[in-house]
Design an enzyme around this catalytic site. Sequence first.
Site, PDB file in Angstrom:
ATOM      1  N   GLU A  80       0.844  -1.198   0.000  1.00  0.00           N
ATOM      2  CA  GLU A  80       0.000   0.000   0.000  1.00  0.00           C
ATOM      3  C   GLU A  80       0.876   1.243   0.000  1.00  0.00           C
ATOM      4  O   GLU A  80       0.378   2.360   0.152  1.00  0.00           O
ATOM      5  CB  GLU A  80      -0.960  -0.003   1.182  1.00  0.00           C
ATOM      6  CG  GLU A  80      -0.291  -0.111   2.540  1.00  0.00           C
ATOM      7  CD  GLU A  80      -1.305  -0.107   3.668  1.00  0.00           C
ATOM      8  OE1 GLU A  80      -1.928   0.946   3.855  1.00  0.00           O
ATOM      9  OE2 GLU A  80      -1.452  -1.126   4.336  1.00  0.00           O
ATOM     10  N   CYS A 112      -3.581  -3.372   4.235  1.00  0.00           N
ATOM     11  CA  CYS A 112      -2.713  -4.456   4.719  1.00  0.00           C
ATOM     12  C   CYS A 112      -3.092  -5.827   4.169  1.00  0.00           C
ATOM     13  O   CYS A 112      -2.413  -6.816   4.427  1.00  0.00           O
ATOM     14  CB  CYS A 112      -2.723  -4.504   6.243  1.00  0.00           C
ATOM     15  SG  CYS A 112      -2.039  -3.029   6.990  1.00  0.00           S
ATOM     16  N   THR A 155       2.771   3.590  15.955  1.00  0.00           N
ATOM     17  CA  THR A 155       2.433   2.327  15.279  1.00  0.00           C
ATOM     18  C   THR A 155       2.975   2.291  13.852  1.00  0.00           C
ATOM     19  O   THR A 155       2.445   1.588  12.990  1.00  0.00           O
ATOM     20  CB  THR A 155       0.904   2.076  15.285  1.00  0.00           C
ATOM     21  OG1 THR A 155       0.241   3.118  14.543  1.00  0.00           O
ATOM     22  CG2 THR A 155       0.350   2.058  16.692  1.00  0.00           C
ATOM     23  N   SER A 205     -10.927   2.208  13.534  1.00  0.00           N
ATOM     24  CA  SER A 205     -10.117   1.157  12.904  1.00  0.00           C
ATOM     25  C   SER A 205     -10.067  -0.092  13.782  1.00  0.00           C
ATOM     26  O   SER A 205     -10.061  -1.215  13.277  1.00  0.00           O
ATOM     27  CB  SER A 205      -8.699   1.661  12.593  1.00  0.00           C
ATOM     28  OG  SER A 205      -7.900   1.741  13.752  1.00  0.00           O
ATOM     29  N   HIS A 239      -3.127 -10.313  11.993  1.00  0.00           N
ATOM     30  CA  HIS A 239      -2.527  -9.072  11.511  1.00  0.00           C
ATOM     31  C   HIS A 239      -2.182  -8.234  12.745  1.00  0.00           C
ATOM     32  O   HIS A 239      -3.006  -8.059  13.633  1.00  0.00           O
ATOM     33  CB  HIS A 239      -3.516  -8.327  10.610  1.00  0.00           C
ATOM     34  CG  HIS A 239      -3.098  -6.918  10.311  1.00  0.00           C
ATOM     35  ND1 HIS A 239      -1.887  -6.626   9.711  1.00  0.00           N
ATOM     36  CD2 HIS A 239      -3.689  -5.717  10.559  1.00  0.00           C
ATOM     37  CE1 HIS A 239      -1.773  -5.318   9.591  1.00  0.00           C
ATOM     38  NE2 HIS A 239      -2.842  -4.742  10.109  1.00  0.00           N
ATOM     39  N   LYS A 248      -6.423  -7.967  21.658  1.00  0.00           N
ATOM     40  CA  LYS A 248      -7.861  -7.670  21.603  1.00  0.00           C
ATOM     41  C   LYS A 248      -8.574  -8.637  20.651  1.00  0.00           C
ATOM     42  O   LYS A 248      -9.699  -9.065  20.904  1.00  0.00           O
ATOM     43  CB  LYS A 248      -8.090  -6.233  21.124  1.00  0.00           C
ATOM     44  CG  LYS A 248      -7.696  -5.186  22.150  1.00  0.00           C
ATOM     45  CD  LYS A 248      -8.002  -3.789  21.614  1.00  0.00           C
ATOM     46  CE  LYS A 248      -7.608  -2.745  22.647  1.00  0.00           C
ATOM     47  NZ  LYS A 248      -7.930  -1.388  22.273  1.00  0.00           N
ATOM     48  N   SER A 315      -7.515  -2.476   6.147  1.00  0.00           N
ATOM     49  CA  SER A 315      -8.496  -1.421   6.379  1.00  0.00           C
ATOM     50  C   SER A 315      -9.248  -1.114   5.090  1.00  0.00           C
ATOM     51  O   SER A 315      -8.749  -1.325   3.989  1.00  0.00           O
ATOM     52  CB  SER A 315      -7.784  -0.158   6.868  1.00  0.00           C
ATOM     53  OG  SER A 315      -7.437  -0.303   8.219  1.00  0.00           O
TER      54      SER A 315
HETATM   55  P1  HMG Z   1      -4.409   6.691  21.133  1.00  0.00           P
HETATM   56  O1  HMG Z   1      -5.700   7.428  21.067  1.00  0.00           O
HETATM   57  O2  HMG Z   1      -3.180   7.498  21.244  1.00  0.00           O
HETATM   58  O3  HMG Z   1      -4.354   5.675  22.335  1.00  0.00           O
HETATM   59  O4  HMG Z   1      -4.331   5.792  19.809  1.00  0.00           O
HETATM   60  P2  HMG Z   1      -5.479   5.290  23.397  1.00  0.00           P
HETATM   61  O5  HMG Z   1      -5.857   6.457  24.213  1.00  0.00           O
HETATM   62  O6  HMG Z   1      -6.562   4.526  22.682  1.00  0.00           O
HETATM   63  O7  HMG Z   1      -4.637   4.291  24.316  1.00  0.00           O
HETATM   64  C1  HMG Z   1      -4.095   3.120  23.776  1.00  0.00           C
HETATM   65  C2  HMG Z   1      -4.062   2.083  24.880  1.00  0.00           C
HETATM   66  O8  HMG Z   1      -3.057   2.466  25.844  1.00  0.00           O
HETATM   67  C3  HMG Z   1      -5.369   1.971  25.673  1.00  0.00           C
HETATM   68  O9  HMG Z   1      -5.535   0.589  25.971  1.00  0.00           O
HETATM   69  C4  HMG Z   1      -5.077   2.765  26.945  1.00  0.00           C
HETATM   70  O10 HMG Z   1      -5.864   2.357  28.038  1.00  0.00           O
HETATM   71  C5  HMG Z   1      -3.625   2.414  27.147  1.00  0.00           C
HETATM   72  P3  HMG Z   1      -6.942  -0.153  25.606  1.00  0.00           P
HETATM   73  O11 HMG Z   1      -7.985   0.554  26.402  1.00  0.00           O
HETATM   74  O12 HMG Z   1      -7.147   0.057  24.108  1.00  0.00           O
HETATM   75  O13 HMG Z   1      -6.693  -1.570  25.974  1.00  0.00           O
HETATM   76  N1  HMG Z   1      -2.884   3.382  27.975  1.00  0.00           N
HETATM   77  C6  HMG Z   1      -1.973   3.018  28.900  1.00  0.00           C
HETATM   78  N2  HMG Z   1      -1.538   1.810  29.313  1.00  0.00           N
HETATM   79  C7  HMG Z   1      -0.586   1.783  30.286  1.00  0.00           C
HETATM   80  N3  HMG Z   1      -0.079   2.905  30.858  1.00  0.00           N
HETATM   81  C8  HMG Z   1      -0.489   4.132  30.475  1.00  0.00           C
HETATM   82  C9  HMG Z   1      -1.484   4.224  29.453  1.00  0.00           C
HETATM   83  N4  HMG Z   1      -2.110   5.265  28.840  1.00  0.00           N
HETATM   84  C10 HMG Z   1      -2.961   4.725  27.942  1.00  0.00           C
HETATM   85  N5  HMG Z   1       0.032   5.230  31.029  1.00  0.00           N
HETATM   86  C11 HMG Z   1      -4.289   4.039  18.251  1.00  0.00           C
HETATM   87  C12 HMG Z   1      -4.046   4.426  19.716  1.00  0.00           C
HETATM   88  C13 HMG Z   1      -3.971   2.559  18.080  1.00  0.00           C
HETATM   89  C14 HMG Z   1      -5.759   4.274  17.914  1.00  0.00           C
HETATM   90  C15 HMG Z   1      -3.383   4.908  17.341  1.00  0.00           C
HETATM   91  O14 HMG Z   1      -2.032   4.622  17.613  1.00  0.00           O
HETATM   92  C16 HMG Z   1      -3.648   4.701  15.873  1.00  0.00           C
HETATM   93  O15 HMG Z   1      -4.540   5.349  15.303  1.00  0.00           O
HETATM   94  N6  HMG Z   1      -2.865   3.811  15.187  1.00  0.00           N
HETATM   95  C17 HMG Z   1      -3.052   3.543  13.763  1.00  0.00           C
HETATM   96  C18 HMG Z   1      -4.300   2.746  13.470  1.00  0.00           C
HETATM   97  C19 HMG Z   1      -4.190   1.290  13.853  1.00  0.00           C
HETATM   98  O16 HMG Z   1      -3.131   0.741  14.010  1.00  0.00           O
HETATM   99  N7  HMG Z   1      -5.380   0.630  13.971  1.00  0.00           N
HETATM  100  C20 HMG Z   1      -5.415  -0.791  14.262  1.00  0.00           C
HETATM  101  C21 HMG Z   1      -6.602  -1.494  13.617  1.00  0.00           C
HETATM  102  S1  HMG Z   1      -6.711  -1.147  11.860  1.00  0.00           S
HETATM  103  C22 HMG Z   1      -5.457  -2.115  11.148  1.00  0.00           C
HETATM  104  O17 HMG Z   1      -4.898  -2.957  11.790  1.00  0.00           O
HETATM  105  C23 HMG Z   1      -5.099  -1.816   9.716  1.00  0.00           C
HETATM  106  C24 HMG Z   1      -3.800  -1.043   9.554  1.00  0.00           C
HETATM  107  O18 HMG Z   1      -2.705  -1.911   9.751  1.00  0.00           O
HETATM  108  C25 HMG Z   1      -3.740  -0.401   8.175  1.00  0.00           C
HETATM  109  C26 HMG Z   1      -3.979  -1.223   6.948  1.00  0.00           C
HETATM  110  O19 HMG Z   1      -4.833  -2.108   6.869  1.00  0.00           O
HETATM  111  O20 HMG Z   1      -3.339  -0.909   5.956  1.00  0.00           O
HETATM  112  C27 HMG Z   1      -3.660   0.075  10.548  1.00  0.00           C
END
Ligand code: HMG
Length: 391
Positions: A80, A112, A155, A205, A239, A248, A315
């Site tokens: 991609e 992906c 990420t 996502s 993935h 999860k 995605s």
């Molecule tokens: P964010 O908003 O910065 O993080 O984005 P958050 O507030 O959701 O926190 C993440 C986790 O850390 C949470 O855990 C918090 O509780 C925890 P959860 O509730 O989810 O279990 N946390 C802590 N833990 C320990 N100590 C602390 C602390 N503070 C918070 N102090 C997000 C996170 C992944 C959304 C962001 O990084 C993002 O947008 N990443 C890119 C998108 C992505 O990877 N999505 C995954 C699914 S889609 C996919 O896999 C396809 C993809 O590969 C693309 C494709 O297909 O081409 C992405």
Amino acid sequence: MTIAGIEALGLAVPPFTLPLTALAAARGVEPAKFTEGLGLGSMAVAPPHEDTVTLAVRAARDALQGIDPNSIGLLIVGTETAVDHSKPVAAFVHGLLGLPSACRSFETKHACFGATAGLMNALDWIRAGSANGKKALIIASDIARYGLGSSGEPTQGAGAVALLISTENLLVAFEERISGSFTKDVADFWRPLDSKDALVDGQLSQTAYLQALEGAWRDYQAKAGRDVRTDDFAAMAYHVPYGKMAVKAHKHLRGLEGDADGRASYAEKVAPGLELPKQIGNVYTGSLYLALASTLLSHPADLTGQSLSLFSYGSGSCAELFVGRVAAGAQARVRAKPWSALLAAQTVLDVPAYEALFKARDAQDVARPRVGTPGPWFAGEDARYRRYVEG
Ligand code: HMG
């Protein structure tokens, strides 16, 4: 019945890496959010002379050791983060690898999921008898970018995984001809044509991923005609955009079976597959296959003859769940690969150096010096045509 599968795996990573604790400190984030909250360790960082083509070629060379290039009749690169709107990465790779002209080659895209689309195509090509005894080379190659300071930044990652697909000397055999599919048009992640950075609705996502997992799982069950259980599999590769997403995912499937906790099952079936992704980050199309390689590398049990499931998510969205059987000697063969040395040789960056490399990639497509990577490197454009030079 012809049984096709993965004969060899190859891996390539760029020469730099950034520890996520350093990124957390620079961004004013609690390090535990990245290490525990997202399950991250380090992310591979690509310098400007590295691109999807150079990574793909190095991964392919790793997979093709001892293999006659003339045995390849199909080359598909899933990506991609391609380098041209028209010419496929596969064409550059075909030339640099010196593959025979009697070969079909093209590029596949669906976020992906792209490499999985290629893998499914290759398996069907062999099973249908169209291969005429030839092998297929499927390469997943990507450089993940979300932007400095964005929530997706931790990420990111970069790398390529190559799969040699044939009917002999298999590591993993795909005996079944069924797989569970799921497609839904969803605005969770995309990259406009004029943007180098992906745009993402991070929370959507994650729910889109889980919905696709459940949909593909149920479709697989329907096609299998039985109540397939997670305990049917010795290992489950997902993935892995970041480790916590696989946690999860597995918890979600266990929840469908009435195990609300799921941790014991995760530790046994999923955790070994997260070792390599934790060191490299999200390699988009290659992430599932990195998890597969990691499972064979790190799983403490002898998996010979055991079934393992593979879940691919792209995605946008498209997902597929399919099942392989681990062949005798597969784990030993994967453990003999030089991947730990490859990772150990990466230069550890500090955040200013990472940011400088990130910004240098914005000045894309101009001549640039090579920074120590063996194999081909992108040397800039000549009359707007990309030039690659062997290092
Ligand atoms: P964010 O908003 O910065 O993080 O984005 P958050 O507030 O959701 O926190 C993440 C986790 O850390 C949470 O855990 C918090 O509780 C925890 P959860 O509730 O989810 O279990 N946390 C802590 N833990 C320990 N100590 C602390 C602390 N503070 C918070 N102090 C997000 C996170 C992944 C959304 C962001 O990084 C993002 O947008 N990443 C890119 C998108 C992505 O990877 N999505 C995954 C699914 S889609 C996919 O896999 C396809 C993809 O590969 C693309 C494709 O297909 O081409 C992405």
